[in-house]
Design an enzyme around this catalytic site. Structure first.
Site, short mmCIF file in Angstrom:
data_model
loop_
_atom_site.label_atom_id
_atom_site.label_comp_id
_atom_site.label_asym_id
_atom_site.label_seq_id
_atom_site.Cartn_x
_atom_site.Cartn_y
_atom_site.Cartn_z
N HIS A 281 0.82 -1.22 0.00
CA HIS A 281 0.00 0.00 0.00
C HIS A 281 0.85 1.27 0.00
O HIS A 281 0.33 2.37 -0.16
CB HIS A 281 -1.00 0.00 1.17
N GLU A 312 -2.81 -6.75 3.87
CA GLU A 312 -3.17 -5.42 3.39
C GLU A 312 -4.67 -5.18 3.58
O GLU A 312 -5.44 -6.12 3.82
CB GLU A 312 -2.84 -5.28 1.89
N GLU A 341 -4.87 2.42 -0.55
CA GLU A 341 -5.57 1.19 -0.19
C GLU A 341 -6.45 0.80 -1.38
O GLU A 341 -7.01 1.67 -2.03
CB GLU A 341 -6.41 1.39 1.07
#
Length: 375
Positions: A281, A312, A341
């Site tokens: 990310h 993640e 994200e």
């Protein structure tokens, strides 16, 4: 037409947004004063006089403690029990404050480990998130948005403002951690506390991920906290950490893992499992593909073939609280890095572009997920 009641409600909403930073201010203050620890030492609940006696607060300012605690209780960090009335109408007991699941994660007493109820302390990670250095970056967001990176006449300014963090601090996030010893130590401690928290859940709830694994490489694994926890839980796994030279130089010598100095963009050592916790990310889609292509080359040569384990955010939680945490994390990435994200569709495109055809997403880590990639 908007009613007066709706206007007043809207004003209250704007007020809470405008002063939202006071939540992090109060949280930081509570951690630094040791309020969660003080309540824990009192058996999980404490009165104001007990807090006054335990905290390093000047006598002339003790009245402020109740105001901070009331605010944090309204935010759900602590719980507040109102005074109880005696049978004759007199107040029988004063206000008491108790730990909630959130504030229990802020307790770092050595005696806080109790059978079946201990969770790793996140205080250092919260203090990192509340750092004035990060706050300065947030104040540069509108200025950063005005700089056109494609403007050839202003290329130098665009390069110096790659992220709001860089614009505010004169260095990238990782550049500052290597240049500023105090911030670097805070960053390492903060990320280490998050890794301990995640590792505790992973090794207990995701044991099947490590079935048959004999070697693991934690790519960008910092001070080895995550790898060390896995090595302790699964002694049959030989755990190593790939990190930049200055991180390896400062790494602990006795944590039970091997450290290898290198740049993941150039070289990733072989292992049955390549672990990337909160790494991708930080990077653009193109860089993520580049990193994962290198990972695929490594795990494809293993017999039997290895896999890549990614921790993640996968945006799209059904829980309002978890979804908000995912959006907050995405804004943090906008401030601190060139990454973001991503939702399931974006991750799928990245995996496919990197040459992976099989993957499994397990939403078992709250607002984050554990992803297994197979070549």
């Amino acid at each position: 037409m908007t009613s007066t009641a709706e206007l007043l409600q809207a004003e209250a909403e704007l007020w809470c947004h405008a002063f939202g930073y006071l939540k992090s201010m109060a949280l930081q203050c509570a951690i630094k004063l040791g309020i969660p620890n003080a309540i824990h030492r009192s058996g999980g609940t404490a009165s104001l006089p007990e807090l006054h006696a335990a905290l390093p607060v000047a006598a002339s300012k003790r009245s402020c403690v109740s105001r901070i605690m009331t605010f944090l209780a309204a935010s759900g960090i602590f719980s507040e029990e109102s005074p109880a009335a005696a049978a004759d109408g007199e107040v029988a007991a004063g206000v008491r404050y108790s730990l909630t699941p959130a504030s229990r994660l802020l307790v770092d007493d050595d005696d806080s480990v109790t059978s079946g109820s201990h969770h790793t302390c996140l205080s250092q990670f919260m203090l990192l998130c509340c750092s004035p250095i990060n706050f300065r970056a947030s104040q540069s967001l509108d200025d950063w948005l005005r700089v056109d990176e494609l403007d050839g006449d202003n290329h130098a300014a665009a390069a110096a403002a790659e992220t709001p963090f860089m614009m505010a601090n004169g260095a990238s996030l990782y550049g500052l951690t290597s240049r500023d010893a105090e911030f670097g130590a805070r960053f390492s401690e903060g990320m280490g506390s998050d890794s301990r928290f995640v590792a505790e859940i992973v090794v207990h709830e995701c044991r099947e991920v490590f079935t048959g694994v004999t070697s693991l490489m934690d790519v960008g694994g910092g001070d080895g906290t995550m790898a060390a926890a896995i090595a302790k839980a699964f002694p049959q796994i030989r755990c190593s950490v790939l990190e930049l030279p200055h991180v390896v130089d400062a790494a602990p010598a006795d944590c039970g893992v091997q450290f290898i100095a290198g740049d993941m963009m150039e070289f990733i050592p072989p292992a049955d499992v390549l672990l990337l916790k909160w790494i991708l990310h930080n990077w653009s889609d193109e860089d993520c593909v580049r990193i994962l292509k290198r990972c695929k080359e490594v795990v494809s040569t293993r017999e039997p073939k290895g896999k890549v384990v990614i921790i993640e955010v996968v945006v799209g939680s059904q829980s309002k609280q978890m979804l908000e945490a995912q959006f907050v994390s995405d804004l943090c990435m906008m401030l601190l890095t060139t990454g973001e994200e991503r939702d399931r569709d974006k991750w799928q495109r990245i995996f496919q572009d990197a040459g992976f055809t099989q993957y499994k997403i397990s939403p078992v880590l709250g607002f984050r997920s554990l992803i297994e990639l197979y070549p």
